[in-house]
Scaffold this active site. Structure first.
Site, short mmCIF file in Angstrom:
data_model
loop_
_atom_site.label_atom_id
_atom_site.label_comp_id
_atom_site.label_asym_id
_atom_site.label_seq_id
_atom_site.Cartn_x
_atom_site.Cartn_y
_atom_site.Cartn_z
N LYS A 95 50.66 56.17 32.99
CA LYS A 95 51.19 57.58 33.30
C LYS A 95 51.01 57.87 34.64
CE LYS A 95 48.63 61.85 32.95
NZ LYS A 95 48.06 61.88 34.08
N ASN A 96 49.88 57.53 35.26
CA ASN A 96 49.68 57.70 36.78
C ASN A 96 50.45 56.87 37.62
OD1 ASN A 96 47.57 59.70 35.66
ND2 ASN A 96 45.80 58.27 36.21
N ARG A 130 49.69 68.29 37.96
CA ARG A 130 49.29 67.84 39.30
C ARG A 130 50.23 67.17 40.02
NH1 ARG A 130 45.43 69.65 41.64
NH2 ARG A 130 44.71 68.59 43.27
N CYS A 146 44.68 68.95 35.11
CA CYS A 146 43.32 69.11 34.24
C CYS A 146 42.31 69.80 35.11
CB CYS A 146 43.07 67.82 33.92
SG CYS A 146 43.63 66.81 32.58
N ARG A 155 40.01 70.58 43.17
CA ARG A 155 40.84 69.30 43.45
C ARG A 155 41.62 69.95 44.83
NH1 ARG A 155 43.37 67.42 37.61
NH2 ARG A 155 43.59 65.52 39.02
N PRO A 156 40.89 69.80 45.87
CA PRO A 156 41.78 70.02 47.18
C PRO A 156 42.87 68.92 47.29
CG PRO A 156 39.45 69.15 47.65
CD PRO A 156 39.66 69.15 46.26
N ILE A 157 43.75 69.33 48.41
CA ILE A 157 44.89 68.55 48.65
C ILE A 157 44.60 68.52 50.07
CG2 ILE A 157 46.18 68.62 46.95
CD1 ILE A 157 47.99 70.47 48.75
N ASP A 158 43.69 68.48 50.99
CA ASP A 158 43.61 68.58 52.47
C ASP A 158 43.73 66.96 52.73
OD1 ASP A 158 40.91 67.94 50.93
OD2 ASP A 158 40.26 67.43 52.89
N GLN A 159 43.49 66.26 52.11
CA GLN A 159 43.68 64.56 52.43
C GLN A 159 45.30 64.42 52.51
OE1 GLN A 159 41.26 62.70 54.00
NE2 GLN A 159 40.47 64.70 53.77
N ASP A 187 38.26 58.45 34.47
CA ASP A 187 39.08 59.05 33.35
C ASP A 187 38.75 58.08 31.97
OD1 ASP A 187 40.56 60.11 35.08
OD2 ASP A 187 42.38 59.19 34.96
N ILE A 204 33.01 61.19 40.88
CA ILE A 204 34.61 61.75 41.63
C ILE A 204 34.64 63.26 41.43
CG2 ILE A 204 37.00 61.37 41.35
CD1 ILE A 204 35.55 58.79 41.97
N ARG A 254 49.70 65.19 26.84
CA ARG A 254 50.58 64.98 28.15
C ARG A 254 50.20 63.51 28.67
NH1 ARG A 254 46.75 67.17 31.94
NH2 ARG A 254 48.20 65.80 33.26
C1 UD1 Z 1 43.99 60.59 40.32
C2 UD1 Z 1 44.49 60.63 38.86
C3 UD1 Z 1 43.25 61.20 37.81
C4 UD1 Z 1 41.88 60.43 38.20
C5 UD1 Z 1 41.57 60.68 39.61
C6 UD1 Z 1 40.56 59.70 40.15
C7 UD1 Z 1 46.71 60.86 38.72
C8 UD1 Z 1 48.04 61.49 38.40
N1 UD1 Z 1 45.70 61.43 38.46
O1 UD1 Z 1 44.03 62.30 40.35
O2 UD1 Z 1 43.41 60.88 36.39
O3 UD1 Z 1 40.91 61.14 37.49
O4 UD1 Z 1 43.11 59.94 40.23
O5 UD1 Z 1 40.60 58.21 39.97
O6 UD1 Z 1 46.87 59.73 39.15
N2 UD1 Z 1 40.11 64.70 47.17
C9 UD1 Z 1 39.70 65.60 48.36
N3 UD1 Z 1 40.70 65.89 49.08
C10 UD1 Z 1 42.22 65.61 48.62
C11 UD1 Z 1 42.25 64.63 47.71
C12 UD1 Z 1 41.23 64.47 46.53
O7 UD1 Z 1 38.49 65.98 48.62
O8 UD1 Z 1 43.15 65.97 49.58
C13 UD1 Z 1 38.67 64.37 46.19
C14 UD1 Z 1 38.99 64.96 44.89
O9 UD1 Z 1 38.42 66.26 44.71
C15 UD1 Z 1 38.00 64.06 44.09
C16 UD1 Z 1 38.20 62.69 44.90
O10 UD1 Z 1 38.92 62.90 46.17
O11 UD1 Z 1 36.66 64.47 44.19
C17 UD1 Z 1 39.35 61.80 44.10
O12 UD1 Z 1 40.80 62.55 43.95
P1 UD1 Z 1 41.97 61.65 43.74
O13 UD1 Z 1 41.66 60.32 43.82
O14 UD1 Z 1 42.86 62.31 44.79
O15 UD1 Z 1 42.26 62.26 42.37
P2 UD1 Z 1 43.95 62.74 41.87
O16 UD1 Z 1 44.96 61.81 42.79
O17 UD1 Z 1 44.05 64.12 41.98
#
Ligand code: UD1
Length: 427
Positions: free
Chosen positions: A22-23, A93, A117, A122-126, A305, A327, A397
């Protein structure tokens, strides 16, 4: 509303074939935009997140044809919009991968603030940091994230945190940028490697995926291809735990055993027998398990997960087990449901302490998110008697044919339609 009815207490036995990841798939479908051509994808999981992304691709002008249940033909030469409609994008997401791919090909992407979920913040700053470094601006307009660049140029980017999503989005955006991009402190999950392999099959030059540093030489010469998606590490791990938790015996086929090492090693520690072969793992359960401690971490650490499903198993392991979530801020909601089934769990922030009980009891419970739902399915299969699991849309899902696959292993699980007012009485 649909629910699962589970009559637990029976060991799962037999073999199960694992579907495509899926991912990986939820990133690869948006990545087809880069080809501007025809891509044929194989081993695509037939799950609702993929159905939504097919709609998203169609909404921007791509043509998508099903060549079979797990094969898709996607033609992105006809894409004529850089906007993912709000009502579609918020359903999941991973719609944010369209930001990277649309930005890369057209210099602009517009995607709603993503759903998915509820695991805490779940920020997207990075993701935005990477886009900005490559020369894009970003703004939030009526809950739509808009990224734009006149010209994308390769850069040296050091991520502040290890993020699967940001690593993949940066790879997408950098693939067609001018010059070389170096990404450091990146995620190394198997699905990150799979997306890099897919990009390379489309003509990109991405090296180092699976290590801490990824180097991308941008090119505009992307093209269509045929690509087979890697097996789902999390689905495989879920069935491995299901085999152990029900004291069963399952051959799990179409897997990459290397991707499963962290779960294999934990299952062995608690007392299950796991044997690996080329593309299968064989798990044989034990009568009682010993306790263990787990800390979730980015790959190759124990995957977050799979902590909920391991949590279900640890409910009846002898002694005290501690799970520390490394995480997500809020990934123990499933514990409240397991407590309804007789588990003894104390949650304090990112730490859950499990005192092993003799057995779980059946109960009406609800899935609070995708992997929480999988944990409850396993718990219900462990508990002798009839359990009901509500909110199963979360489970569906991410797991292809979960009911069919469990039934083929001898598990007694049925999906039923329950009237809303009957549900209100139950909780
Ligand atoms: C993906 C997986 C999810 C899994 C997660 C961690 C998909 C579709 N989903 O989610 O199932 O639980 O990896 O293995 O692939 N973070 C920031 N800023 C950012 C992005 C992330 O601070 O811009 C933090 C998050 O809050 C979290 C950590 O980084 O604490 C890891 O998040 P991330 O690896 O980005 O998870 P997803 O890609 O959303």
């Amino acid at each position: 509303m649909e629910k699962y009815i589970v009559n637990g207490g029976k060991p799962l036995r037999g073999e199960v074939v694992i579907s495509g990841a899926k991912n990986a798939a939820v990133a690869i479908l948006p990545a087809t935009v880069l080809a501007g051509d025809v891509c044929v994808l194989e081993n695509v999981p037939d799950i609702s997140d993929i159905h939504y992304e097919i709609e998203m691709l169609k909404s921007i002008g791509a043509s998508v044809e099903r060549l079979g249940r797990t094969r898709l033909r996607i033609d992105t030469s006809t894409v004529n919009s850089a906007v993912i409609p709000h009502e579609l994008g918020v359903k999941m997401r991973a719609s944010y991968y369209f930001l990277g791919s649309l930005l890369s090909r057209f210099g602009e992407g517009n995607v709603p603030m993503p759903g998915g979920c509820d695991l805490g913040a779940r920020p997207i700053d990075q993701h935005l940091k990477a886009f900005n470094a490559l020369g894009a601006s970003d703004e939030l307009d009526y809950a739509m994230i808009c990224v734009k660049a006149e010209h994308l140029r390769g850069e040296h980017i050091f991520f502040d945190t290890v993020s699967v999503g940001a690593t993949i989005n940066a790879m997408l955006a950098a693939s067609m940028a001018e010059g070389t991009t170096i990404l450091e402190n990146v995620a190394k999950e198997p699905h990150v490697v799979d997306v890099a392999n897919f990009l390379n099959t489309m003509g990109a030059d991405v090296r180092g995926a699976g290590t801490d540093v990824i180097k991308i030489r941008g090119t505009r010469n992307m093209h269509g291809c045929t690509y087979t998606i890697v097996p789902d590490q999390i689905e495989a791990g879920t069935f491995m735990v299901a085999a152990a938790a029900t004291k069963g015996d399952i051959w799990i086929r179409n897997v990459e055993p290397k991707h499963l090492e962290s779960i294999t090693s934990k299952l062995r520690v608690v007392g299950a027998t796991v044997t690996e072969s080329d593309d299968s793992v064989h798990v044989v359960g034990a009568d009682r398990y010993t306790s263990t401690n787990i800390k979730t971490m980015p790959h190759p650490g124990f995957p977050t997960d799979l902590q909920p499903v391991m949590g279900a198993l640890l409910c009846t392991a002898e002694g005290t087990s501690i799970i520390t979530e490394g995480i997500w801020d809020s990934r123990f909601k499933y514990c409240d449901e397991l407590i309804k089934m007789g588990a003894s769990i104390q949650v304090n922030g990112r730490v859950a302490v499990f005192e092993g009980v003799e057995k779980l009891r059946p109960a009406p419970v609800k899935a609070t998110d995708l992997r929480a739902g999988a944990a409850l399915v396993i718990a219900a299969l462990m508990a002798e008697g009839q359990s009901e699991i509500a909110e199963i849309q979360h489970v569906e899902r991410g797991y292809v044919d979960i009911v069919k696959k469990i039934r083929a292993l001898g598990g007694d699980i049925t999906k039923v339609e329950i009237p809303e007012d009957a549900l209100r009485k139950a909780y």
